[in-house]
Design a protein around this motif. Structure first.
Motif, mmCIF file in Angstrom:
data_model
loop_
_atom_site.group_PDB
_atom_site.id
_atom_site.type_symbol
_atom_site.label_atom_id
_atom_site.label_comp_id
_atom_site.label_asym_id
_atom_site.label_seq_id
_atom_site.Cartn_x
_atom_site.Cartn_y
_atom_site.Cartn_z
ATOM 1 N N UNK A 98 1.137 -0.914 0.078
ATOM 2 C CA UNK A 98 0.357 -0.457 0.313
ATOM 3 C C UNK A 98 0.611 1.496 0.199
ATOM 4 N N UNK A 99 1.943 1.132 0.795
ATOM 5 C CA UNK A 99 3.217 2.642 0.569
ATOM 6 C C UNK A 99 3.512 2.273 -0.359
ATOM 7 N N UNK A 100 3.990 1.545 -1.366
ATOM 8 C CA UNK A 100 5.035 2.058 -2.648
ATOM 9 C C UNK A 100 3.864 1.823 -3.529
ATOM 10 N N UNK A 101 2.746 1.326 -3.520
ATOM 11 C CA UNK A 101 1.861 2.379 -4.418
ATOM 12 C C UNK A 101 0.919 4.011 -4.767
ATOM 13 N N UNK A 102 1.361 4.367 -2.822
ATOM 14 C CA UNK A 102 0.527 5.774 -2.474
ATOM 15 C C UNK A 102 2.009 6.374 -2.435
ATOM 16 N N UNK A 103 3.203 5.891 -2.581
ATOM 17 C CA UNK A 103 3.987 6.404 -2.677
ATOM 18 C C UNK A 103 5.449 6.594 -3.508
ATOM 19 N N UNK A 104 4.666 5.981 -4.243
ATOM 20 C CA UNK A 104 6.135 5.493 -5.217
ATOM 21 C C UNK A 104 6.840 6.148 -5.731
ATOM 22 N N UNK A 105 7.099 7.386 -5.693
ATOM 23 C CA UNK A 105 7.895 8.297 -5.938
ATOM 24 C C UNK A 105 9.731 8.363 -5.070
ATOM 25 N N UNK A 106 9.548 8.121 -3.767
ATOM 26 C CA UNK A 106 9.603 7.826 -2.717
ATOM 27 C C UNK A 106 11.243 6.861 -2.645
ATOM 28 N N UNK A 107 12.103 6.997 -2.295
ATOM 29 C CA UNK A 107 13.414 5.816 -1.526
ATOM 30 C C UNK A 107 12.594 5.644 -0.014
ATOM 31 N N UNK A 108 12.769 4.398 0.104
ATOM 32 C CA UNK A 108 12.443 3.740 1.155
ATOM 33 C C UNK A 108 13.795 3.484 1.588
ATOM 34 N N UNK A 109 13.378 3.648 3.557
ATOM 35 C CA UNK A 109 14.487 3.277 4.068
ATOM 36 C C UNK A 109 13.970 2.663 6.085
ATOM 37 N N UNK A 110 14.626 0.971 5.771
ATOM 38 C CA UNK A 110 13.844 1.130 7.306
ATOM 39 C C UNK A 110 15.331 0.403 8.062
ATOM 40 N N UNK A 111 15.282 0.511 9.531
ATOM 41 C CA UNK A 111 15.915 -0.325 10.585
ATOM 42 C C UNK A 111 15.340 -1.556 10.585
ATOM 43 N N UNK A 112 16.192 -2.569 11.540
ATOM 44 C CA UNK A 112 15.111 -3.379 12.543
ATOM 45 C C UNK A 112 16.744 -4.481 13.204
#
Length: 148
Positions: A98-112
Motif C-alpha cells: 500500500x505504501x509503495x503504491x501510494x508513495x511510488x516516487x520515494x526512496x525507502x529506508x527501514x531499520x530492524x
C-alpha cells in the motif's frame, strides 16, 4: 485493505498501542532484547506523533500497523507491527505494498534488529537490501535497509 489511521483519536491510539505491545513483546522474545522503545509508548505518544499511520483491520480489529515519515522524497518506515495471531497471513506485505503504491516516487529506508529474521525476510521479499549494520546496546545489532 490498508487505510490511513487517525492516530490523534484516543480510540485509534489505544488500538495502535495494543498492536504494538503484542508485536514488540514477541520481537523482544525473538531477539533477546526487552528494551524496545515502542513497548513503553503511551496513547499520548502515539497521538502526538508526526508519523503517518496506516493500518489493516481484520474482522473489526486492528491487525497490523505501519508508520512512516517522509522528508525530501525519502520515506522512513518507523514501525511495522502485526498482531502475532496474524503473522504469516500477508498483513505486513499488504501494508508495505500500500505504501509503495501510494508513495511510488520515494526512496525507502527501514531499520530492524538483525536477529529479527522474519522482519528481514519480509523486507528482502519487498526488494530491500541491507546497507549498514550498527552495534547497539546489549549485543543488539541493527540493520538499515533501503529500497530504491
Amino acid at each position: 485493505m490498508p487505510q490511513i489511521l487517525e492516530h490523534q483519536r484516543v480510540d485509534i491510539a489505544l488500538q495502535i498501542v495494543a498492536v504494538q505491545v503484542e508485536a514488540y513483546q514477541e520481537e523482544a522474545r525473538l531477539i533477546g532484547f526487552s528494551d524496545i522503545p515502542q513497548l513503553t509508548e503511551s496513547k499520548e505518544d502515539i497521538m502526538k506523533s508526526k508519523e503517518v499511520f496506516i493500518g489493516e483491520m481484520i474482522e473489526g480489529k486492528l491487525a497490523g500497523v505501519l508508520s512512516f515519515e517522509i522528508k525530501n522524497e525519502r520515506l522512513t518506515i518507523c514501525r511495522l507491527v502485526v498482531r502475532p495471531r496474524y503473522f504469516r497471513k500477508g498483513v505486513g506485505s499488504r501494508l508495505l505494498t500500500h505504501v509503495f503504491q501510494r508513495y511510488s516516487k520515494c526512496k525507502y529506508i527501514v531499520s530492524a534488529a538483525e536477529r529479527n529474521t522474519p522482519a528481514i525476510k519480509l523486507y528482502e521479499a519487498h526488494r530491500f537490501s541491507i546497507i549498514k549494520r550498527t552495534a547497539a546496546a546489549d549485543n543488539l545489532v541493527l540493520v538499515t535497509m533501503k529500497r530504491d
